[in-house]
Design a protein around this motif. Structure first.
Motif, PDB file in Angstrom:
ATOM      1  N   GLY A   1      45.204  -4.235 -55.461  1.00  0.00           N
ATOM      2  CA  GLY A   1      44.132  -3.463 -54.841  1.00  0.00           C
ATOM      3  C   GLY A   1      44.579  -2.613 -53.676  1.00  0.00           C
ATOM      4  N   ILE A   2      45.870  -2.349 -53.614  1.00  0.00           N
ATOM      5  CA  ILE A   2      46.414  -1.616 -52.469  1.00  0.00           C
ATOM      6  C   ILE A   2      45.864  -0.190 -52.370  1.00  0.00           C
ATOM      7  CG2 ILE A   2      48.488  -0.769 -53.665  1.00  0.00           C
ATOM      8  CD1 ILE A   2      50.064  -1.508 -51.110  1.00  0.00           C
ATOM      9  N   LEU A   3      45.558   0.421 -53.507  1.00  0.00           N
ATOM     10  CA  LEU A   3      45.020   1.788 -53.483  1.00  0.00           C
ATOM     11  C   LEU A   3      43.633   1.807 -52.840  1.00  0.00           C
ATOM     12  CD1 LEU A   3      46.098   3.080 -57.021  1.00  0.00           C
ATOM     13  CD2 LEU A   3      47.219   3.481 -54.817  1.00  0.00           C
TER      14      LEU A   3
ATOM     15  N   SER B   1      57.214 -14.707 -52.537  1.00  0.00           N
ATOM     16  CA  SER B   1      55.982 -14.395 -53.257  1.00  0.00           C
ATOM     17  C   SER B   1      55.030 -15.584 -53.235  1.00  0.00           C
ATOM     18  CB  SER B   1      56.316 -14.043 -54.709  1.00  0.00           C
ATOM     19  OG  SER B   1      56.813 -15.197 -55.377  1.00  0.00           O
ATOM     20  N   GLY B   2      53.851 -15.386 -53.844  1.00  0.00           N
ATOM     21  CA  GLY B   2      52.909 -16.487 -53.972  1.00  0.00           C
ATOM     22  C   GLY B   2      53.481 -17.626 -54.784  1.00  0.00           C
ATOM     23  N   LEU B   3      54.300 -17.293 -55.779  1.00  0.00           N
ATOM     24  CA  LEU B   3      54.960 -18.321 -56.586  1.00  0.00           C
ATOM     25  C   LEU B   3      55.904 -19.137 -55.725  1.00  0.00           C
ATOM     26  CD1 LEU B   3      55.763 -19.732 -59.168  1.00  0.00           C
ATOM     27  CD2 LEU B   3      57.166 -17.753 -59.786  1.00  0.00           C
TER      28      LEU B   3
ATOM     29  N   TRP C   1      48.508  -4.247 -43.600  1.00  0.00           N
ATOM     30  CA  TRP C   1      48.842  -4.877 -44.884  1.00  0.00           C
ATOM     31  C   TRP C   1      50.181  -5.592 -44.758  1.00  0.00           C
ATOM     32  CZ3 TRP C   1      46.282  -4.680 -49.749  1.00  0.00           C
ATOM     33  CH2 TRP C   1      47.027  -5.148 -50.839  1.00  0.00           C
ATOM     34  N   PHE C   2      50.181  -6.884 -45.071  1.00  0.00           N
ATOM     35  CA  PHE C   2      51.405  -7.679 -45.066  1.00  0.00           C
ATOM     36  C   PHE C   2      51.884  -7.895 -46.495  1.00  0.00           C
ATOM     37  CE2 PHE C   2      49.292  -9.141 -41.122  1.00  0.00           C
ATOM     38  CZ  PHE C   2      50.318  -8.866 -40.216  1.00  0.00           C
TER      39      PHE C   2
ATOM     40  N   GLY D   1      45.129  -7.198 -44.970  1.00  0.00           N
ATOM     41  CA  GLY D   1      45.352  -7.326 -46.407  1.00  0.00           C
ATOM     42  C   GLY D   1      46.706  -7.978 -46.628  1.00  0.00           C
ATOM     43  N   ILE D   2      46.853  -8.685 -47.748  1.00  0.00           N
ATOM     44  CA  ILE D   2      48.108  -9.384 -48.046  1.00  0.00           C
ATOM     45  C   ILE D   2      48.445  -9.200 -49.522  1.00  0.00           C
ATOM     46  CG2 ILE D   2      49.316 -11.609 -48.080  1.00  0.00           C
ATOM     47  CD1 ILE D   2      47.246 -12.601 -45.993  1.00  0.00           C
ATOM     48  N   GLY D   3      49.696  -8.821 -49.822  1.00  0.00           N
ATOM     49  CA  GLY D   3      50.095  -8.709 -51.220  1.00  0.00           C
ATOM     50  C   GLY D   3      51.328  -7.854 -51.400  1.00  0.00           C
TER      51      GLY D   3
END
Length: 337
Positions: free
Chosen positions: A176-178, A16-18, A194-195, A167-169
């Protein structure tokens, strides 16, 4: 000084980002020749805690009882906990109570942005001093590379003439995937990829349906190694970040370092340091995202990548690392007073 860099459940969050932020902290300690350990059984002068699990809480309590100094890193807020998984909104007040309890064990709290600092201060229940410091990125790793970009396009089968939007997340609504999927529907002339990955079993049905949708121009690549993210940012035509809430948003800084045009959602966390029409483009809703995507990919909007690159340079790990060490030193000096 000797620093204990402690992260509970690292294997579960390292993708994750963390997880990225923790690797950056470790690199900062190494580059600044600071004696450090990741073993809580070792001796140390200061512990830097990155997570809010029960083991972290117990370690912070024991450290304070032993006269050690504690830095608590506030990567999370109630606001970015919401819209994450099933029942996250219902659990948010309990989450807020718990992270407040954890963060208050810090002699100093670090949080990534002035925005997240204001959020924490607004709770009215945090007594420890809070300082804002970016998580930073390794700008040399994300330096734009044409050959790496070609590898990305070849791997996913994109032709040279095709316009590719990245996109990344995680698979969570907050990212904001929707809207990303909705834009892919509205703009079939462009390719969307999307990754990122998180278990869909913990996601609301609308997220599961979005990820499983079949569109010829949309691909969910799942989790990939950081090198692929780097290559994608070098090879794609646009980075799209429709996130609804962040404490910082590391991917946009990586995009700026890669000199890829970027559109982000116009939300408070990006105020002042990311400016619409100066270093990125911003949008408030689907219609504005659609308009600006077309404007960038059809060459109607000017490039902002050089100004965006300056944003990344200011948050390079070499700079952030020195600021982190200065925070450590200031906290330890307070011990001696």
């Amino acid at each position: 000084m000797k620093v204990l860099l402690y992260t509970e459940g690292l294997k579960q969050i390292e993708k994750s980002g963390l997880g990225k932020a923790i690797k950056h902290q470790l690199k900062a300690l190494e580059e600044n020749n600071i004696d450090h350990t990741t073993d809580p059984n070792d001796d140390y002068d200061l512990v830097h805690i990155n997570f809010y699990g029960p083991n972290s809480y117990v370690l912070a309590k024991k450290a304070k009882e032993a006269g050690k100094k504690v830095i608590y890193h506030a990567h999370s807020t109630e606001e970015d906990f919401k819209n994450s998984f099933i029942f996250s909104n219902q659990m948010a007040p309990i989450f807020k109570w718990w992270i407040t309890k954890c963060y208050n064990l810090g002699d100093k709290i670090i949080t990534p942005t002035p925005y997240s600092k204001r959020l924490l201060e607004s709770y009215g229940t945090i007594d420890s001093p809070i300082v804002a410091l970016s998580n930073g990125i390794d700008t040399s790793f994300f330096e734009k590379n044409i050959e790496n970009g070609k590898k990305f396009r070849e791997f996913y089968g994109y032709q040279d003439h095709e316009k590719v939007i990245v996109g990344i997340g995680l698979y969570i609504e907050r990212k904001g995937i929707l809207d990303f999927v909705e834009l892919a529907k509205k703009l079939p002339q462009y390719k969307f990829i999307w990754f990122g990955y998180s278990p869909l079993s913990a996601s609301p049905i609308k997220i599961r349906e979005a990820v499983n949708i079949e569109l010829p121009n949309l691909h969910f690549a799942g989790y990939v190694e950081p090198t692929m993210i780097r290559d994608a940012l070098s090879g794609a035509d646009l980075y799209l970040f429709p996130t609804l809430e962040e404490t910082e948003g590391i991917p946009i800084i990586e995009a700026c370092a890669s000199k890829i045009p970027a559109i982000i959602r116009d939300i408070p966390v990006f105020e002042k340091w990311l400016e619409d029409g100066k270093n990125v483009y911003k949008a408030k809703d689907i219609e504005e995202f659609e308009e600006k995507i077309k404007g960038i990919l059809e060459g109607k909007l000017p490039s902002l990548v050089e100004e965006g690159y300056k944003v990344a340079q200011e948050r390079d790990l070499k700079i952030i690392g020195k600021k982190l060490i200065d925070i450590y030193k200031s906290v330890l000096e307070e011990t001696d007073k």
